[in-house]
Scaffold this motif. Structure first.
Motif, PDB file in Angstrom:
ATOM      1  N   UNK A 109      66.147   1.194 -29.245  1.00  0.00           N
ATOM      2  CA  UNK A 109      67.518   0.324 -30.229  1.00  0.00           C
ATOM      3  C   UNK A 109      67.355  -0.630 -28.087  1.00  0.00           C
ATOM      4  N   UNK A 110      67.845  -0.126 -27.546  1.00  0.00           N
ATOM      5  CA  UNK A 110      68.652  -0.569 -26.392  1.00  0.00           C
ATOM      6  C   UNK A 110      67.509  -1.381 -25.915  1.00  0.00           C
ATOM      7  N   UNK A 111      66.325  -0.951 -25.462  1.00  0.00           N
ATOM      8  CA  UNK A 111      65.169  -1.548 -24.829  1.00  0.00           C
ATOM      9  C   UNK A 111      64.834  -2.537 -25.580  1.00  0.00           C
ATOM     10  N   UNK A 112      65.232  -2.944 -27.084  1.00  0.00           N
ATOM     11  CA  UNK A 112      64.022  -4.354 -28.063  1.00  0.00           C
ATOM     12  C   UNK A 112      64.710  -4.933 -28.434  1.00  0.00           C
ATOM     13  N   UNK A 113      66.418  -4.514 -28.269  1.00  0.00           N
ATOM     14  CA  UNK A 113      67.688  -5.217 -28.375  1.00  0.00           C
ATOM     15  C   UNK A 113      67.706  -6.085 -26.963  1.00  0.00           C
ATOM     16  N   UNK A 114      67.605  -5.513 -26.234  1.00  0.00           N
ATOM     17  CA  UNK A 114      67.949  -5.953 -25.358  1.00  0.00           C
ATOM     18  C   UNK A 114      70.078  -5.477 -25.309  1.00  0.00           C
ATOM     19  N   UNK A 115      70.170  -4.577 -25.891  1.00  0.00           N
ATOM     20  CA  UNK A 115      71.708  -4.358 -26.131  1.00  0.00           C
ATOM     21  C   UNK A 115      71.877  -2.962 -24.766  1.00  0.00           C
ATOM     22  N   UNK A 116      73.534  -3.822 -24.446  1.00  0.00           N
ATOM     23  CA  UNK A 116      74.107  -2.550 -23.043  1.00  0.00           C
ATOM     24  C   UNK A 116      74.483  -1.386 -24.327  1.00  0.00           C
ATOM     25  N   UNK A 117      75.217  -1.930 -25.114  1.00  0.00           N
ATOM     26  CA  UNK A 117      75.952  -0.636 -25.780  1.00  0.00           C
ATOM     27  C   UNK A 117      75.475  -0.265 -27.270  1.00  0.00           C
ATOM     28  N   UNK A 118      74.910   0.993 -27.578  1.00  0.00           N
ATOM     29  CA  UNK A 118      74.133   0.944 -28.691  1.00  0.00           C
ATOM     30  C   UNK A 118      74.881   2.607 -29.088  1.00  0.00           C
ATOM     31  N   UNK A 119      75.040   2.566 -30.107  1.00  0.00           N
ATOM     32  CA  UNK A 119      75.643   3.345 -31.405  1.00  0.00           C
ATOM     33  C   UNK A 119      74.837   4.023 -31.911  1.00  0.00           C
ATOM     34  N   UNK A 120      74.723   5.610 -32.384  1.00  0.00           N
ATOM     35  CA  UNK A 120      73.538   5.927 -32.979  1.00  0.00           C
ATOM     36  C   UNK A 120      74.357   7.052 -34.504  1.00  0.00           C
ATOM     37  N   UNK A 121      74.686   6.510 -35.076  1.00  0.00           N
ATOM     38  CA  UNK A 121      74.984   6.862 -36.460  1.00  0.00           C
ATOM     39  C   UNK A 121      73.710   7.514 -37.188  1.00  0.00           C
ATOM     40  N   UNK A 122      73.136   7.505 -36.925  1.00  0.00           N
ATOM     41  CA  UNK A 122      71.577   7.795 -37.689  1.00  0.00           C
ATOM     42  C   UNK A 122      71.346   8.778 -38.079  1.00  0.00           C
TER      43      UNK A 122
END
Lengths: 361, 361
Positions: free
Chosen positions: A24-37
């Protein structure tokens, strides 16, 4: 080669895992990602577990113990079973696949709840089974209908307890009634992946049933409460005759050495997991309250995740949350177009989720 | 439950792994035990690999990357293949099992050499296959007879290259001739578990064959040269259509996170493995000379093990060595009553073996 491969392989939609944080970080260019999945334990391993892994790293040039000797002895002692009543898997999902491989052939039937953990369905379809799905009733297993669905061709009944994605559980009375009059040569696969989270007093004591039932296997995992999802280790318990059957088709070194060492360290690290459980119970209550305040309906859960009803389409709300760096499970994949499933995370993660839910709805 | 399990399961003698060091210490009350029985790398992992494992330990609460993303990209670049030409396994033995699962059903045939790596036979029999075994000729594959053994029912031909237990290899010419006229819908499974040890210049370039053959899969492992046997990671390379078939029946998280991190670190740590290879070549020559001096016959090996002819019964000599704290492989299990297979160990281990062989013969 497609023409000569088994046809059943193509009848199955491959399992779609929760998106990894890195992806998700790679694809959306986000720095802070949390996973609740993916119903993971949100905490990194305890220092004792890290230490055990570090020590065992010195022997990874050797093949693992094929029998998980030390872990087997420790679990046998703790659970008061014979050591030959255990089988270990590369995750407990491998044990699902092994059970199907041992008992299910083309044209056989398996019975499962709908919706339920997807691997029951996928593994059985690949083996060529006909699936008899029994819809949940108000998010609970309809065990009467499931028993009625058992035919002379049925080889396995899968009971996820608690099950994913509903999060509800089966009681002692539920299971006892289900077993009454059930054919003794139908495998009852009781998947207790979320066992350690269950607080209900009438939850079935499945291990006690092994004394009287040679057709039951109970599986548990170190992936959820014990936080070893990345290391792949789960185990099954049954009568030794059933274990012997499954052991014959298990690959000789299916469980890696570091998983064995880490699992053993988890069993010893009682104080740590007592604290994890306490935190999780608190967080669950906090989430319940906040969700109610935000006018979300949810199912009471006996696991580390909550199934939440959404007014918007689940696909839409999941995408909006993803853009905010929060990975949840869009339940459309299960055919539940207005539900998302969220894992109970750390205090900070849950707060971030609640804020985002407030924003996007 | 035995009555309702698949009959083929009981037609197979379970795989008997080399005895673990710990087990021998326990059973014989020995303090110093060396293991030369499972073709492992005798050295603990390099500091860089240990460091990579330590770092990745912080994420083991999360499920592994299902696609082994970083490792896949690194291998694709190094081997000049597309990244969708790879599949990863919980050891390369898992890929053998997956290939059988995808292509072999009851009554189908598989062709393999005799003796050969036991898992080819075991996995195929469990699937209900008829095994066509073609005896080695002077410890080399008899590829003409193997091709002649391919019938309309044949689904897989297994080529261990180099194979275990003989240690010999197939050349470019050997494999090219074998493929000529072979049906294009027979899977040719080329198992290169010992690839990194092969020094022969005419060794087949199997990856080049993937360009022209959609029915070939080449597998390699991190268990042997790279010393990650305990972590369980191997990989297969093929046309993407074949990869897609196998991926559909792979469990979604079959390769653990620490194995992925360690394997990637191995690929980067070129200097370390160059030294390991140099040491192994020296040790092999030392062993050859000493064995000749002790009047043992052996096969020239292109792997990290040597098949040795024994005047005594292999079972007897193995037991005598075991009492001295040396685990070797008694080849009686393969029907070779006067052969033992020994892994090339460290300098000290090999010396201990040679001293012991002198004593017991």
């Amino acid at each position: 080669m497609k023409k000569v491969a088994k046809k059943t392989i193509f009848s199955v939609k491959p399992y779609l895992p929760g998106k990894p944080i890195e992806e998700v970080k790679r694809e959306l260019g986000l720095k802070n990602v949390i996973k609740l999945a993916s119903n993971e334990n949100p905490f990194p391993p305890s220092p004792k577990v890290c230490e055990a892994i570090k020590r065992a790293t010195q022997i990874i040039n050797r093949y693992p113990q094929g029998d998980c000797y030390y872990l087997r002895e420790a679990l046998a002692k703790r659970l008061k079973l014979d050591s030959n009543q255990f089988i270990f898997g590369n995750g407990s999902d491998e044990l699902i696949v092994l059970a199907v491989k041992a008992f299910v052939g083309e044209g056989d039937e398996v019975v499962l709840a709908k919706p339920s953990f997807l691997i029951y369905d996928i593994a059985s379809r690949i083996a060529g089974a006909k699936i008899k799905e029994v819809p949940l009733q108000g998010f609970h297993y309809d065990l009467k209908k499931m028993k009625a669905a058992v035919s002379s061709k049925t080889k396995i009944v899968f009971l996820g307890n608690p099950d994913n994605p509903a999060g509800t559980y089966l009681s002692e009375v539920d299971v006892q009634n289900f077993l009454k009059g059930l054919r003794k040569d139908v495998l009852v696969f009781i998947d207790e992946a979320y066992f350690e989270f269950v607080t209900a007093k009438d939850y079935v004591n499945s291990l006690a049933l092994l004394k009287t039932h040679k057709n039951i296997i109970v599986t548990r995992t170190f992936s959820k409460m014990y936080g070893l999802a990345g290391l792949r280790i789960g185990y099954g318990m049954a009568n030794k005759e059933l274990i012997d059957i499954l052991d014959r088709i298990r690959e000789p070194f299916n469980v890696n050495s570091l998983a064995q060492a880490a699992a053993l360290a988890c069993l010893k690290d009682k104080a740590h997991f007592k604290a994890v459980l306490k935190d999780y119970i608190e967080q669950k209550q906090t989430l319940y309250k906040a969700l109610t305040k935000l006018s979300f309906e949810y199912e009471e859960s006996f696991t580390n995740f909550i199934l939440i009803k959404t007014k918007q389409k689940a696909a839409d709300i999941s995408k909006l949350l993803l853009k905010k760096g929060i990975i949840v499970r869009d339940m459309s994949v299960w055919g539940m177009n207005h539900y998302i499933r969220v894992t109970i995370g750390t205090k900070q993660e849950n707060k971030k989720l609640l804020n985002a839910l407030e924003d996007v709805t």
